[in-house]
Design a protein around this motif. Sequence first.
Motif, PDB file in Angstrom:
ATOM      1  N   GLN A 152       1.320  -3.244  10.263  1.00  0.00           N
ATOM      2  CA  GLN A 152       1.547  -4.795  10.167  1.00  0.00           C
ATOM      3  C   GLN A 152       0.275  -5.360   9.684  1.00  0.00           C
ATOM      4  OE1 GLN A 152       4.093  -6.456  11.102  1.00  0.00           O
ATOM      5  NE2 GLN A 152       5.349  -5.001  12.581  1.00  0.00           N
ATOM      6  N   THR A 153      -0.811  -4.648   9.529  1.00  0.00           N
ATOM      7  CA  THR A 153      -1.718  -5.238   8.874  1.00  0.00           C
ATOM      8  C   THR A 153      -2.687  -4.130   7.969  1.00  0.00           C
ATOM      9  OG1 THR A 153      -3.081  -4.837  10.985  1.00  0.00           O
ATOM     10  CG2 THR A 153      -2.044  -7.061  10.812  1.00  0.00           C
ATOM     11  N   PRO A 154      -1.906  -3.781   6.994  1.00  0.00           N
ATOM     12  CA  PRO A 154      -2.629  -2.759   6.146  1.00  0.00           C
ATOM     13  C   PRO A 154      -3.689  -3.224   5.332  1.00  0.00           C
ATOM     14  CG  PRO A 154      -0.539  -3.000   5.366  1.00  0.00           C
ATOM     15  CD  PRO A 154      -0.672  -3.848   6.610  1.00  0.00           C
ATOM     16  N   LEU A 165      -7.347 -12.028   6.350  1.00  0.00           N
ATOM     17  CA  LEU A 165      -6.846 -11.552   7.808  1.00  0.00           C
ATOM     18  C   LEU A 165      -6.029 -12.746   8.356  1.00  0.00           C
ATOM     19  CD1 LEU A 165      -7.133 -10.072  10.618  1.00  0.00           C
ATOM     20  CD2 LEU A 165      -9.272 -10.951  10.932  1.00  0.00           C
ATOM     21  N   SER A 166      -6.225 -14.049   8.119  1.00  0.00           N
ATOM     22  CA  SER A 166      -5.419 -14.969   8.460  1.00  0.00           C
ATOM     23  C   SER A 166      -4.045 -14.896   7.940  1.00  0.00           C
ATOM     24  CB  SER A 166      -6.022 -16.361   8.148  1.00  0.00           C
ATOM     25  OG  SER A 166      -7.053 -16.628   9.025  1.00  0.00           O
ATOM     26  N   LYS A 167      -4.111 -14.577   6.773  1.00  0.00           N
ATOM     27  CA  LYS A 167      -2.646 -14.458   5.957  1.00  0.00           C
ATOM     28  C   LYS A 167      -1.843 -13.358   6.551  1.00  0.00           C
ATOM     29  CE  LYS A 167      -3.988 -16.610   1.524  1.00  0.00           C
ATOM     30  NZ  LYS A 167      -4.111 -16.517   0.030  1.00  0.00           N
ATOM     31  N   GLU A 168      -2.262 -12.164   6.879  1.00  0.00           N
ATOM     32  CA  GLU A 168      -1.418 -11.126   7.049  1.00  0.00           C
ATOM     33  C   GLU A 168      -1.142 -11.228   8.888  1.00  0.00           C
ATOM     34  OE1 GLU A 168      -1.644  -6.476   5.661  1.00  0.00           O
ATOM     35  OE2 GLU A 168      -3.506  -7.472   6.463  1.00  0.00           O
ATOM     36  N   MET A 169      -2.262 -11.559   9.511  1.00  0.00           N
ATOM     37  CA  MET A 169      -1.867 -11.336  10.919  1.00  0.00           C
ATOM     38  C   MET A 169      -1.291 -12.865  11.491  1.00  0.00           C
ATOM     39  SD  MET A 169      -3.556 -12.047  14.277  1.00  0.00           S
ATOM     40  CE  MET A 169      -1.896 -11.798  15.340  1.00  0.00           C
ATOM     41  N   VAL A 221       0.901  -1.432  -0.022  1.00  0.00           N
ATOM     42  CA  VAL A 221       0.082  -0.132   0.025  1.00  0.00           C
ATOM     43  C   VAL A 221       0.748   0.999   0.088  1.00  0.00           C
ATOM     44  CG1 VAL A 221      -1.897  -1.190   1.331  1.00  0.00           C
ATOM     45  CG2 VAL A 221      -0.023   0.038   2.600  1.00  0.00           C
ATOM     46  N   ALA A 222       0.313   2.270  -0.601  1.00  0.00           N
ATOM     47  CA  ALA A 222       1.090   3.389  -0.323  1.00  0.00           C
ATOM     48  C   ALA A 222       1.182   4.073   0.775  1.00  0.00           C
ATOM     49  CB  ALA A 222       0.587   4.673  -1.520  1.00  0.00           C
ATOM     50  N   VAL A 223       2.302   4.864   1.347  1.00  0.00           N
ATOM     51  CA  VAL A 223       2.620   5.396   2.591  1.00  0.00           C
ATOM     52  C   VAL A 223       2.105   6.863   2.413  1.00  0.00           C
ATOM     53  CG1 VAL A 223       4.285   6.192   4.315  1.00  0.00           C
ATOM     54  CG2 VAL A 223       4.262   3.927   3.396  1.00  0.00           C
ATOM     55  N   ALA A 224       1.304   7.326   3.108  1.00  0.00           N
ATOM     56  CA  ALA A 224       0.827   8.680   3.038  1.00  0.00           C
ATOM     57  C   ALA A 224       2.045   9.807   3.435  1.00  0.00           C
ATOM     58  CB  ALA A 224      -0.307   8.992   4.258  1.00  0.00           C
TER      59      ALA A 224
END
Length: 442
Positions: free
Chosen positions: A153-155, A69-73, A17-20
């Motif tokens: 950690q979970t964007p 959610l499972s994959k990322e966290m 994702v892009a960082v603001a």
Amino acid sequence: MKLTSFDPSNQQALGRVAVATSEQVHQCVQTAKVYQQQWRQLPMADRVEIVHKAFMSVSPYSDELAVLLSKEMGKDIDRSTSEVRGAIFAGSHFAKEAGAALSPRADGSNISYRPLGVCAVISPWNYPLAMAVNLIVPALIAGNTVVFKPSEQTPLIAEKFVAYLNEHLPSNLLTIIHGDEEVGAKLVEHEDVALVAFTGSQAVGKKIMKTAAASLKRLVMELGGNDPMIVLKDADLDAAARFAVASSFENAGQMCTSTERIYVEKSVAQTFTDKVVAIASYYQTGCWDEPNAHIGPIVSQKQVTKIIDHMEDAKAKGAQVLLGGSVQHGNFFSPTVLTQLTPNMLMEREETFGPIVAIAEVDSVAEAIMRANDSDYGLGAVVFGQAQARDVANQLEAGMIGINKGPGGGGASPWVGAKQSGLGFHGGVDGHRQFAQVTVVG
């Protein structure tokens, strides 16, 4: 600049994702401020209906969101599914509950609840949807607009969930931005942010409070815990042992109300400990889609290092490891039981956030209460016992205390921490009202 999200079980990249930038943070807040003037004019019933329908519209995507959610966290698919469906239900339920709590009172007091303006919501990675929804919904129903920064950690799960909501929410009502603590700091310090709602670490909470002080922003913060459990000699030891293991290992120990330290009366300590080891021995680590796995990976190598540091400190100071106690591979930490916990250990002083049952034998109930209260934290606490259980509970310094069960009242009860585990609180009538300005006209 891009932020890459990794699967904690294997370190494979899941997406970016892009960082603001600072300018983008500023623009998001400014846009939210403009739109808030329109949103606040809508009748309460309309705001409730809009938010309710938006959350209900996400239901068809529950399975897709649970896998992400499972994959990322790292949590297993059953827990992820429960969190996703729970977040959807909570969004709808809280919209209606907050609508009632924030409507003008009919008791002749001339009290009403007015919007504050732009609300910054900063949420954690361990329950990335549940914790965010708890803060976003009452903020919106109160008539505020929200700029939401999820954990770095979970964007991806946050981005996807908000995208589905925004298909049915008015434009610019809920905006999401991404980045690390620096981006969060830019959001907090913005002059047009009126309220900061944060769930996360005590250290970051103190930084937010310091920054917010410059303009006296309103704060609602839950800052973690180091939850104690007291086991009295007349407790149901089977029930106490089951709870101790389940609570300590839930979400790989990465839960703010996980049991972190257990004080057991000497006369039943050995029996209790034997039961704990027997139960804990059944637990296995594994990836989110492994059917026999109970404990997923630790979310990051940084968190693994913290757990190892606490383990090494405890062993050096006399703790006895009865089960596990080490990294298995990658970010997987073995289910662990240790005894002879002492007050000078990091594990007793700080929040470990790992799958560890840490037990101390005490000579008296008074000692158990003293050690349970000897902490800057005060989120949750638990007492297992019969004759003295309620008396002991009444002496504990925590916002939520469970007697023969976990902390948190459920239903319309607020989620509240004492001491340095929180400032303000959310949930229930009183919690929802913290997202508004109390006004008296008469």
